[in-house]
Design an enzyme around this catalytic site. Structure first.
Site: not given
Ligand code: PRP
Length: 180
Positions: A100, A103, A152
């Site tokens: 999704d 970051d 955010f």
């Molecule tokens: C979120 C998102 C990505 C990741 C991106 O996942 O879905 O996998 O963070 O961030 P980054 O580039 O800083 O690593 P999260 O860990 O919140 O889990 P989720 O998909 O269950 O919400």
């Protein structure tokens, strides 16, 4: 109800469908003659994965992997945890990871290294959202839906403390919601 917590919509449902069509077409073209395996990173990938696959015209497989890095907050912890491993081998496979959002890039680089170590022939990334200003790892996903500023955001799979994933669009969360 949920929309009362949203400052403004950043990517509408119509735009997301357009993005999925464009990226699905591109992937179909790039993987002609191949049978890639799409690996969605749970849980955020789910709505985008569901929309994207409708627009990919290939013999492709779909697998899911559970990875977590935020642990409920608004910033990545840098600690990538596998909560559900793959049920299949990726050895000799062309893999497309579905996200999704990218970051900091920590989640995707962590998983990318793992899949290469496990013998994947190729690993590419498709992400609905890219937030390049947040990056701490050098990484440019091959397929990017849209680039967003350092805000955010929630919705369309993205959560704050596990809520808002079911919003049909991506929106900026009101600061008062998480600065209580
Ligand atoms: C979120 C998102 C990505 C990741 C991106 O996942 O879905 O996998 O963070 O961030 P980054 O580039 O800083 O690593 P999260 O860990 O919140 O889990 P989720 O998909 O269950 O919400």
């Amino acid at each position: 109800m949920l929309e009362n917590d949203i400052e403004r919509i950043l990517v509408s449902e119509t735009e997301i469908i357009k993005i999925a069509k464009r990226l699905g077409k591109q992937i179909t073209k790039d993987y002609q003659g191949k049978k890639p395996v799409l690996i969605g990173l749970l849980k955020g990938c789910l709505p985008f994965l569901a929309e994207l696959i409708k627009h990919i015209d290939l013999y492709c497989e779909i697998e899911l992997m559970g990875v977590q890095s935020y642990h409920g907050g608004t910033e990545s912890t840098g600690n990538v945890k596998i909560t559900k491993d793959l049920d299949v081998s990726v050895e000799g496979r062309d893999v497309i990871m579905v996200e999704d959002i990218v970051d900091t890039g920590r989640t995707i680089t962590g998983v990318l290294d793992l899949l290469k170590y496990r013998g994947a022939t190729s690993v590419e990334v498709v992400t609905l959202l890219d937030k390049p200003e947040g990056r701490v790892k050098v990484l440019t996903p091959k397929y990017i839906g849209t680039t967003i500023p350092k805000e955010f955001v929630v919705g369309y799979g993205l959560d704050y403390q596990e809520f808002y994933r079911n919003l049909p669009y991506v929106g900026i969360l009101k600061q008062q919601v998480y600065k209580k």
